[in-house]
Design a protein around this motif. Sequence first.
Motif, short mmCIF file in Angstrom:
data_model
loop_
_atom_site.label_atom_id
_atom_site.label_comp_id
_atom_site.label_asym_id
_atom_site.label_seq_id
_atom_site.Cartn_x
_atom_site.Cartn_y
_atom_site.Cartn_z
N ASP A 66 -51.45 -56.25 47.70
CA ASP A 66 -50.41 -56.37 46.67
C ASP A 66 -49.01 -55.94 47.11
O ASP A 66 -48.09 -55.93 46.30
CB ASP A 66 -50.82 -55.60 45.41
CG ASP A 66 -50.89 -54.09 45.61
OD1 ASP A 66 -50.58 -53.61 46.72
OD2 ASP A 66 -51.28 -53.39 44.65
N ALA A 69 -45.60 -57.76 46.02
CA ALA A 69 -45.00 -57.62 44.69
C ALA A 69 -43.90 -56.58 44.68
O ALA A 69 -42.91 -56.71 43.94
CB ALA A 69 -46.08 -57.25 43.67
N GLU A 72 -40.97 -57.77 47.94
CA GLU A 72 -40.09 -58.88 47.59
C GLU A 72 -39.08 -58.49 46.52
O GLU A 72 -37.90 -58.85 46.58
CB GLU A 72 -40.92 -60.08 47.11
CG GLU A 72 -41.73 -60.73 48.23
CD GLU A 72 -42.45 -61.99 47.76
OE1 GLU A 72 -42.13 -62.51 46.67
OE2 GLU A 72 -43.35 -62.45 48.50
N THR A 227 -41.08 -54.15 38.44
CA THR A 227 -42.08 -55.13 38.83
C THR A 227 -43.46 -54.57 38.54
O THR A 227 -43.62 -53.37 38.28
CB THR A 227 -41.96 -55.49 40.32
OG1 THR A 227 -42.83 -56.59 40.63
CG2 THR A 227 -42.35 -54.32 41.22
N ILE A 229 -47.37 -53.98 39.92
CA ILE A 229 -48.12 -53.87 41.17
C ILE A 229 -49.35 -52.99 40.90
O ILE A 229 -49.21 -51.84 40.47
CB ILE A 229 -47.24 -53.33 42.32
CG1 ILE A 229 -48.06 -53.17 43.60
CG2 ILE A 229 -46.52 -52.05 41.93
CD1 ILE A 229 -47.20 -52.96 44.85
N ARG A 268 -44.11 -64.99 47.49
CA ARG A 268 -45.35 -65.02 46.70
C ARG A 268 -45.18 -64.42 45.31
O ARG A 268 -46.02 -64.63 44.45
CB ARG A 268 -46.45 -64.28 47.46
CG ARG A 268 -46.77 -64.86 48.82
CD ARG A 268 -47.74 -63.98 49.59
NE ARG A 268 -49.03 -63.89 48.90
CZ ARG A 268 -49.96 -62.97 49.17
NH1 ARG A 268 -49.72 -62.04 50.08
NH2 ARG A 268 -51.10 -62.96 48.52
N TYR A 269 -44.13 -63.67 45.09
CA TYR A 269 -43.92 -63.04 43.78
C TYR A 269 -42.56 -63.42 43.19
O TYR A 269 -42.46 -63.86 42.07
CB TYR A 269 -44.02 -61.52 43.92
CG TYR A 269 -44.09 -60.80 42.58
CD1 TYR A 269 -45.31 -60.42 42.03
CD2 TYR A 269 -42.93 -60.51 41.86
CE1 TYR A 269 -45.38 -59.77 40.81
CE2 TYR A 269 -42.99 -59.87 40.63
CZ TYR A 269 -44.21 -59.50 40.10
OH TYR A 269 -44.27 -58.87 38.89
N TYR A 270 -41.52 -63.25 43.97
CA TYR A 270 -40.16 -63.42 43.48
C TYR A 270 -39.81 -64.89 43.28
O TYR A 270 -40.12 -65.76 44.10
CB TYR A 270 -39.17 -62.81 44.48
CG TYR A 270 -37.71 -62.99 44.11
CD1 TYR A 270 -37.03 -62.00 43.40
CD2 TYR A 270 -37.01 -64.15 44.43
CE1 TYR A 270 -35.70 -62.16 43.05
CE2 TYR A 270 -35.69 -64.32 44.08
CZ TYR A 270 -35.04 -63.32 43.39
OH TYR A 270 -33.72 -63.49 43.03
N ILE A 274 -38.28 -64.74 37.54
CA ILE A 274 -38.78 -63.36 37.67
C ILE A 274 -37.60 -62.40 37.85
O ILE A 274 -37.59 -61.29 37.31
CB ILE A 274 -39.75 -63.25 38.86
CG1 ILE A 274 -41.11 -63.87 38.50
CG2 ILE A 274 -39.91 -61.80 39.31
CD1 ILE A 274 -41.96 -63.02 37.57
#
Length: 295
Positions: A66, A69, A72, A227, A229, A268-270, A274
């Motif tokens: 993870d 998360a 990024e 964020t 996580i 993969r997250y940002y 978001i």
Amino acid sequence: MAMLSRIENGWFKERPTLWPGQAMSLEVDTVLYAGKSEFQDVLVFKSAAYGNVLVLDGVIQVTERDEFAYQEMITHLAMFSHPNPQRILVVGGGDGGVVREVLKHDSVQEVYLCEIDETVIDVAKQFLPSMASSYKDPRVSIKIMDGAQFMSENQDFFDVIITDSSDPVGPADVLFKPPYFEKMNSALRQGGIICSQGECIWLHLDLIRPLLESCRLIFPSVSYAYTTIPTYPSGQIGFVLCGKSADTSFSNPHRVCEPGSAIQKKLRYYNHDIHKAAFVLPEFARRAIAGEKEE
């Protein structure tokens, strides 16, 4: 060894003083490294569900599953808020994850990593290669020294400063105090931006509120984002963002990470949505940070 004593019946249990009354546990497959650096206890283990895990002084720093998360968001919230980030300083972050993310921006010409504990870099290179491989990039310079001292020696020099610190206990405590933020301000070029790890709204509002109040006395633009996580306390971590220009609006960044762009494909997250949503706080946190009283 103290760190190994935290592993009981095949499970690592995190029980820090900063979040009393709760604990986080991960099942351990194999202990990969356990030692003590000049500054802190260092543990790396392969977990049953989260890949390799780096633990400093009993607190989980990153897991392979993870980490993106966090890495990024602490990076790109700041980087996309700057119109042309070229010279970047990362304080802490010895695992290399923030440096990896910074390098995804084509405008970047120089990245300085200032990490006080060389052992963290060494174990990351060995056990967290997906992050530490960023150190091979020729744009990266590693400085094993105190971040505040390095900034004092490089005034009016950086476009973005990212402080990827552990919690305000032990060597990281000074990174949450006003003098450190004053040093960051002095080390920024005009229009520069900083982003610092900002703890958890569920647990640390009494720390976050005065920190933001102090930042508003130093920077004309200040904001707070967060964020999610799984392996951080309460499944959440926040970020303090400050800008040297009053025109900086962090929730409406200068640059947009366009869908389908080369950089978006690496993330993969940002994404842009978001980014905007990260600044929309739950009402209890917004009120507390704004100094409003609960009804």
